[in-house]
Design an enzyme around this catalytic site. Structure first.
Site, PDB file in Angstrom:
ATOM      1  N   THR A 121       0.731  -1.136  -0.025  1.00 38.17           N
ATOM      2  CA  THR A 121      -0.072   0.115   0.116  1.00 38.17           C
ATOM      3  C   THR A 121       0.772   1.337  -0.019  1.00 38.17           C
ATOM      4  O   THR A 121       1.625   1.310   0.867  1.00 38.17           O
ATOM      5  CB  THR A 121      -0.981  -0.106   1.416  1.00 38.17           C
ATOM      6  OG1 THR A 121      -1.755  -1.327   1.220  1.00 38.17           O
ATOM      7  CG2 THR A 121      -1.777   1.203   1.197  1.00 38.17           C
ATOM      8  N   GLU A 154      -3.589  -4.628  -2.692  1.00 35.64           N
ATOM      9  CA  GLU A 154      -3.845  -5.922  -2.249  1.00 35.64           C
ATOM     10  C   GLU A 154      -5.089  -5.490  -1.307  1.00 35.64           C
ATOM     11  O   GLU A 154      -4.924  -4.710  -0.599  1.00 35.64           O
ATOM     12  CB  GLU A 154      -2.982  -6.773  -1.419  1.00 35.64           C
ATOM     13  CG  GLU A 154      -3.321  -8.030  -0.825  1.00 35.64           C
ATOM     14  CD  GLU A 154      -4.105  -8.885  -1.890  1.00 35.64           C
ATOM     15  OE1 GLU A 154      -3.740  -9.179  -3.030  1.00 35.64           O
ATOM     16  OE2 GLU A 154      -5.585  -9.219  -1.696  1.00 35.64           O
ATOM     17  N   LEU A 156      -6.888  -8.107   0.466  1.00 37.85           N
ATOM     18  CA  LEU A 156      -7.103  -9.331   1.523  1.00 37.85           C
ATOM     19  C   LEU A 156      -7.137  -8.817   3.120  1.00 37.85           C
ATOM     20  O   LEU A 156      -6.670  -7.947   3.238  1.00 37.85           O
ATOM     21  CB  LEU A 156      -6.020 -10.180   1.356  1.00 37.85           C
ATOM     22  CG  LEU A 156      -4.787  -9.953   1.751  1.00 37.85           C
ATOM     23  CD1 LEU A 156      -4.411 -10.061   3.448  1.00 37.85           C
ATOM     24  CD2 LEU A 156      -3.495 -10.901   1.376  1.00 37.85           C
ATOM     25  N   LYS A 157      -8.095  -9.406   3.920  1.00 34.11           N
ATOM     26  CA  LYS A 157      -8.483  -9.362   5.148  1.00 34.11           C
ATOM     27  C   LYS A 157      -7.599 -10.363   5.802  1.00 34.11           C
ATOM     28  O   LYS A 157      -7.722 -11.629   5.571  1.00 34.11           O
ATOM     29  CB  LYS A 157      -9.861  -9.401   5.580  1.00 34.11           C
ATOM     30  CG  LYS A 157     -10.756  -8.485   4.733  1.00 34.11           C
ATOM     31  CD  LYS A 157     -12.214  -8.478   5.308  1.00 34.11           C
ATOM     32  CE  LYS A 157     -12.760  -9.855   4.833  1.00 34.11           C
ATOM     33  NZ  LYS A 157     -13.091 -10.009   3.391  1.00 34.11           N
ATOM     34  N   GLU A 158      -6.606  -9.978   6.913  1.00 30.64           N
ATOM     35  CA  GLU A 158      -6.010 -11.109   7.885  1.00 30.64           C
ATOM     36  C   GLU A 158      -7.143 -11.808   8.448  1.00 30.64           C
ATOM     37  O   GLU A 158      -8.265 -11.556   8.749  1.00 30.64           O
ATOM     38  CB  GLU A 158      -5.120 -10.495   8.734  1.00 30.64           C
ATOM     39  CG  GLU A 158      -3.901  -9.837   8.171  1.00 30.64           C
ATOM     40  CD  GLU A 158      -2.801  -9.204   9.251  1.00 30.64           C
ATOM     41  OE1 GLU A 158      -3.027  -9.376  10.270  1.00 30.64           O
ATOM     42  OE2 GLU A 158      -2.225  -8.171   8.689  1.00 30.64           O
ATOM     43  N   ASN A 214      -9.427   1.668   2.469  1.00 29.68           N
ATOM     44  CA  ASN A 214      -9.370   1.508   3.909  1.00 29.68           C
ATOM     45  C   ASN A 214      -9.828   2.682   4.577  1.00 29.68           C
ATOM     46  O   ASN A 214     -10.304   2.685   5.808  1.00 29.68           O
ATOM     47  CB  ASN A 214      -7.812   1.463   3.995  1.00 29.68           C
ATOM     48  CG  ASN A 214      -7.549   0.019   4.146  1.00 29.68           C
ATOM     49  OD1 ASN A 214      -8.129  -1.076   3.735  1.00 29.68           O
ATOM     50  ND2 ASN A 214      -6.037  -0.463   4.261  1.00 29.68           N
ATOM     51  N   GLY A 259     -17.014  -0.560  18.959  1.00 28.21           N
ATOM     52  CA  GLY A 259     -16.162  -1.362  19.760  1.00 28.21           C
ATOM     53  C   GLY A 259     -15.081  -0.476  20.510  1.00 28.21           C
ATOM     54  O   GLY A 259     -15.095   0.505  20.734  1.00 28.21           O
ATOM     55  N   GLY A 263      -7.577  -1.446  15.126  1.00 23.64           N
ATOM     56  CA  GLY A 263      -6.179  -1.520  15.135  1.00 23.64           C
ATOM     57  C   GLY A 263      -5.735  -2.218  13.839  1.00 23.64           C
ATOM     58  O   GLY A 263      -6.184  -2.153  12.716  1.00 23.64           O
ATOM     59  N   CYS A 266      -2.982  -1.959   8.970  1.00 20.18           N
ATOM     60  CA  CYS A 266      -3.514  -1.095   7.790  1.00 20.18           C
ATOM     61  C   CYS A 266      -4.361  -0.097   8.028  1.00 20.18           C
ATOM     62  O   CYS A 266      -3.667   1.145   7.766  1.00 20.18           O
ATOM     63  CB  CYS A 266      -4.312  -2.263   6.892  1.00 20.18           C
ATOM     64  SG  CYS A 266      -3.222  -3.301   6.161  1.00 20.18           S
TER      65      CYS A 266
END
Ligand SMILES: NC(=O)c1ccc[n+]([C@@H]2O[C@H](COP(=O)([O-])OP(=O)(O)OC[C@H]3O[C@@H](n4cnc5c(N)ncnc54)[C@H](O)[C@@H]3O)[C@@H](O)[C@H]2O)c1
Length: 457
Positions: A121, A154, A156-158, A214, A259, A263, A266
């Protein structure tokens, strides 16, 4: 096809393993010798569901190799992926030193046409810098070799990285010529069979698309946290509000959970970097600054509630902490709310008994000699000798605890829930005091008079 991937972290390993799974021959290069040695022994240095099986299968088949040898990497792949970290600089902008180091490595070792694919990124304009860096190295070597630089961010989500990569929502390809668009289209063809997911555009727009995605997601979270804080003060329940607004298809239910703050590696850095890039181009990004500000405050909310409950005196208190990773299904603790909470608890003189299903090794690595921290082998073990329970990561195994047991074990029979996992009435029914985010009075939800409260003894 032959690919080389620089950087064997979350993105590099997932990209390498998934590309190899589709039959490509992948060489992963990293400067971390220890990491490469572990990978070559069959160890996977991160926790990502399904990744170990992919790596094992493809390494055994000879389609996935790991090396620190830059020359081997540059010689191998027509595609040279850059998947190294872009951590925040001191002023919040993205630090490009790793990206540009890879560009130099490629320029210093390249002997024939290469497509350099930027997956990290990176701020708008980085492809130009990568291009210039490679060109300078080639000029120094007096080597007139052709190359292209492509932006392929990219998404993707961890925790769900393999399925995200194998079935992407979109594949963003930013190029400045049709030749590379076509080559990238061929490379991604196996991931694109169901319907066309490739969205091609100019390089700068591709670079900005990643930050925009993001920043939008972070904005949704901060918006809900802001609303939760307002709801607390007004005696409303944010969970009802969430359901109420999510039913509007223009809003939707996804990513509107209040919440303990976002964190990870990213959102925090990308929101900051985008705001900084905007400022550098003469625009003050007020909304992005507010998103970050709200999040920084939110990461302290659980601590604020604990402190208020104990009238500001936490000396000698022991808090059981469930969840350390920044979200479930990963061991990543970068910028995790658990770290903010633990730091504040230690500063206030409290002890922490912590448990996480996957992030224990990472916690040991980050806090090797931390006094005030006891690492526990199970959620139940964390409760032993604790006065109160705090929850900051919504792992599935925390969703349905034995509340009677919690009431019995926790000396002060109180739960601080930073993820709104439980129904307040249910928790109160067992005689526990329950503090959640945005549900009822600011100081927490008062228990009903079912059951006994230890603080009343
Ligand atoms: N983690 C995610 O969920 C995610 C998702 C999308 C995009 N991204 C972006 O992808 C990039 C990588 O993120 P990550 O989480 O995989 O990082 P990471 O820190 O897990 O891994 C980076 C790897 O790069 C290696 N490296 C550094 N300099 C190198 C060099 N010169 N040559 C070879 N290897 C080098 C490091 O040793 C490390 O192993 C970042 O820009 C990040 O913002 C991350």
């Amino acid at each position: 096809m032959r690919l080389s991937i620089f950087g064997s972290g979350y993105v590099g390993l997932v990209t390498g393993a998934c590309m190899a799974e589709m039959g490509n021959h992948v060489v992963c290069i990293d400067i971390d010798e220890d990491k490469i040695a572990r990978l070559n022994k069959g160890e996977v240095p991160i926790y990502e569901p399904g990744l170990d099986a992919y790596i094992e299968r493809n390494a055994e088949a000879g389609r996935l190799e790991f090396t620190t040898d830059v020359q081997k990497g540059v010689d191998h792949g027509l595609f040279q992926f850059i998947s190294v970290g872009t951590p925040p600089d001191e002023d919040g902008s993205a630090d490009l030193k790793h990206v540009l180091a890879v560009a130099r490595s490629i320029g210093e070792h390249m002997n024939e046409y290469r497509i350099v694919v930027d997956k990290s990124t990176v701020p708008v304009g980085t492809a130009d810098k990568v291009k210039a860096e490679i060109q300078t190295c080639l000029d120094k070597r007096n080597k007139p070799v052709e190359f292209d630089v492509v932006s392929n961010p990219e998404f993707l989500k961890e925790g769900a990285a393999i399925s995200d990569f194998m079935k992407p929502d979109r594949i963003i390809v930013g190029t400045d010529n049709p030749r590379t668009t076509e080559l990238l289209r061929t490379l991604y063809e196996p991931f694109n069979r169901n319907h066309d997911r490739i969205i091609s555009m100019d390089i700068r727009s591709a670079e900005l698309t990643k930050y925009a995605a993001n920043a939008m997601l972070a904005t949704k979270i901060s918006f809900m946290n802001e609303l939760a804080n307002i709801a607390e003060r007004m005696g409303a329940d944010i969970e009802h509000v969430r359901i109420g607004i999510g039913s509007d298809p223009r809003i939707g239910y996804q990513f509107i959970y209040p919440g303990a703050g976002y964190g990870g590696s990213c959102f925090p850095k990308d929101v900051r970097a985008l705001a900084k890039s905007a400022a550098n181009s003469g625009y003050s990004a007020a909304l992005l600054d507010a998103v970050e500000d709200v999040n920084n405050r939110q990461k302290h909310r659980v601590f604020d509630k604990i402190k208020a409950h104990y009238n500001g005196n936490l000396k000698g208190k022991t808090i059981a902490l469930w969840g350390l990773s920044f979200k479930p299904r990963t061991d990543d603790m970068r910028e995790a709310p658990s770290r903010t909470l633990m730091g504040a608890l230690w500063d206030a003189g409290a002890q922490v008994r912590a448990y996480d299903p996957e992030a224990m090794d990472e916690t040991r690595r980050l806090y090797p000699d931390q006094s005030g921290l006891t690492l526990c082998n199970s959620a139940n073990e964390a409760l032993v000798g604790a006065d109160a329970l705090a929850i900051v990561t919504e792992w599935q195994e925390f969703r349905s605890p034995d509340f009677a047991d919690l009431q019995e074990t926790l000396a002060d029979a109180v739960i601080f829930d930073g993820r709104n996992l439980y129904e307040p009435e249910m928790v109160e029914h067992f005689g526990l005091r329950y503090y959640a985010i945005g549900r009822g009075a600011e100081t927490g939800v008062e228990p009903q008079n079912f059951g006994r409260r230890k603080t009343d003894r």
